[in-house]
Enzyme design. Sequence first.
Site, PDB file in Angstrom:
ATOM      1  N   ASP A 195      38.660  46.990  32.484  1.00  0.00           N
ATOM      2  CA  ASP A 195      40.159  47.051  32.414  1.00  0.00           C
ATOM      3  C   ASP A 195      40.266  46.412  31.259  1.00  0.00           C
ATOM      4  O   ASP A 195      39.587  44.733  30.764  1.00  0.00           O
ATOM      5  CB  ASP A 195      40.703  47.065  33.677  1.00  0.00           C
ATOM      6  CG  ASP A 195      40.383  45.480  34.691  1.00  0.00           C
ATOM      7  OD1 ASP A 195      39.285  44.982  33.853  1.00  0.00           O
ATOM      8  OD2 ASP A 195      40.533  45.945  35.573  1.00  0.00           O
ATOM      9  N   HIS A 230      42.473  47.192  45.588  1.00  0.00           N
ATOM     10  CA  HIS A 230      42.301  47.623  44.403  1.00  0.00           C
ATOM     11  C   HIS A 230      40.405  47.338  43.784  1.00  0.00           C
ATOM     12  O   HIS A 230      40.365  46.192  44.137  1.00  0.00           O
ATOM     13  CB  HIS A 230      43.251  47.172  43.052  1.00  0.00           C
ATOM     14  CG  HIS A 230      43.200  46.502  42.564  1.00  0.00           C
ATOM     15  ND1 HIS A 230      45.024  45.761  42.098  1.00  0.00           N
ATOM     16  CD2 HIS A 230      42.287  44.666  42.203  1.00  0.00           C
ATOM     17  CE1 HIS A 230      44.820  44.306  41.554  1.00  0.00           C
ATOM     18  NE2 HIS A 230      43.296  44.316  41.388  1.00  0.00           N
ATOM     19  N   ASN A 238      45.060  44.596  47.629  1.00  0.00           N
ATOM     20  CA  ASN A 238      45.033  45.671  48.273  1.00  0.00           C
ATOM     21  C   ASN A 238      44.242  46.389  47.838  1.00  0.00           C
ATOM     22  O   ASN A 238      44.705  47.326  48.304  1.00  0.00           O
ATOM     23  CB  ASN A 238      46.494  46.172  47.093  1.00  0.00           C
ATOM     24  CG  ASN A 238      46.412  46.113  45.734  1.00  0.00           C
ATOM     25  OD1 ASN A 238      45.688  45.993  45.367  1.00  0.00           O
ATOM     26  ND2 ASN A 238      46.957  46.601  44.859  1.00  0.00           N
ATOM     27  N   GLU A 286      44.746  50.999  41.272  1.00  0.00           N
ATOM     28  CA  GLU A 286      45.961  50.745  42.501  1.00  0.00           C
ATOM     29  C   GLU A 286      45.625  51.505  43.695  1.00  0.00           C
ATOM     30  O   GLU A 286      45.579  53.325  43.722  1.00  0.00           O
ATOM     31  CB  GLU A 286      47.238  50.648  41.831  1.00  0.00           C
ATOM     32  CG  GLU A 286      46.888  49.989  40.925  1.00  0.00           C
ATOM     33  CD  GLU A 286      47.053  48.418  41.481  1.00  0.00           C
ATOM     34  OE1 GLU A 286      46.264  47.890  42.393  1.00  0.00           O
ATOM     35  OE2 GLU A 286      48.596  47.500  40.555  1.00  0.00           O
TER      36      GLU A 286
HETATM   37  P1  PGA Z   1      40.680  37.740  41.455  1.00  0.00           P
HETATM   38  O1  PGA Z   1      41.460  39.329  41.437  1.00  0.00           O
HETATM   39  O2  PGA Z   1      39.344  37.207  41.655  1.00  0.00           O
HETATM   40  O3  PGA Z   1      41.813  36.893  40.450  1.00  0.00           O
HETATM   41  O4  PGA Z   1      41.170  37.699  43.010  1.00  0.00           O
HETATM   42  C1  PGA Z   1      40.205  40.337  41.981  1.00  0.00           C
HETATM   43  C2  PGA Z   1      40.596  42.010  40.874  1.00  0.00           C
HETATM   44  O5  PGA Z   1      41.903  41.980  41.390  1.00  0.00           O
HETATM   45  O6  PGA Z   1      40.097  42.667  41.088  1.00  0.00           O
END
Ligand code: PGA
Length: 243
Positions: free
Chosen positions: A67, A138, A136, A143
């Site tokens: 992404d 995702h 959450n 999302e």
């Molecule tokens: P993070 O993010 O590794 O900074 O916790 C993970 C994500 O949002 O996929």
Amino acid sequence: MKVVITKDYTEMCKLASRIFAAEITLKPDCVLGLATGSTPVGMYKELVEMYNEHRVDFSQVKTVNLDEYAGLSGDNDQSYRYFMNHNLFDHININKENTNVPNGTAADLEAECERYEQVVASMGGVDVQLLGIGNNGHIAFNEPCEEFPEKTHVVNLTQNTIEANARFFASMDDVPKKALTMGIGTIMKAKKIVLLANGAKKAQTIYDTVYGPITPKVPASILRLHPDVTIFVDEEAGALLKK
Ligand code: PGA
């Protein structure tokens, strides 16, 4: 789905890096699916170390990232292209032309998503896909929602994600509200998937991913339908799995 609970973040990164190094050894021109965020930083350090010790050769490796933020160019230090260069690509012998990140500043973002979906398909699919997971649930920027999005698409980030990302930006207003992301269908086509999670904040979503219903409200839960997924969690992120 295999779940491996590691003693700490360092061990998690070491074990995961070996899967990627083994893939490169077995298939020097493999396609790696890569992720950004704070979670994979340690794994990328391990790979750089292995490269410096001549244990892995990236010269023929191709990569696709999950992404990118809409509106950020590759030289913005918060863009995911910048992150990848800074944390991995600048330190190994990969040909940058073989590395792919969606273009967040494309004039037509929808067209860019279509192009990116074709790029992934034209590489013959991803051999090993790395994933982090949001608080959450995702994966990439898919999302929680009502149905699993299939292909690479433009997404409006949820408030939860915007707040989680704010730690990297000078102010809340600077945090991008949109991103381009591979879809769940794009991710599920990978031959092998490795998901990493560490820290207590991820414990509930890891529990929901492994034991909860398979639902687009917890996007990572769909991984249970994939034939080759390994989840590495440290003790904190895996805490609820042991009860
Ligand atoms: P993070 O993010 O590794 O900074 O916790 C993970 C994500 O949002 O996929």
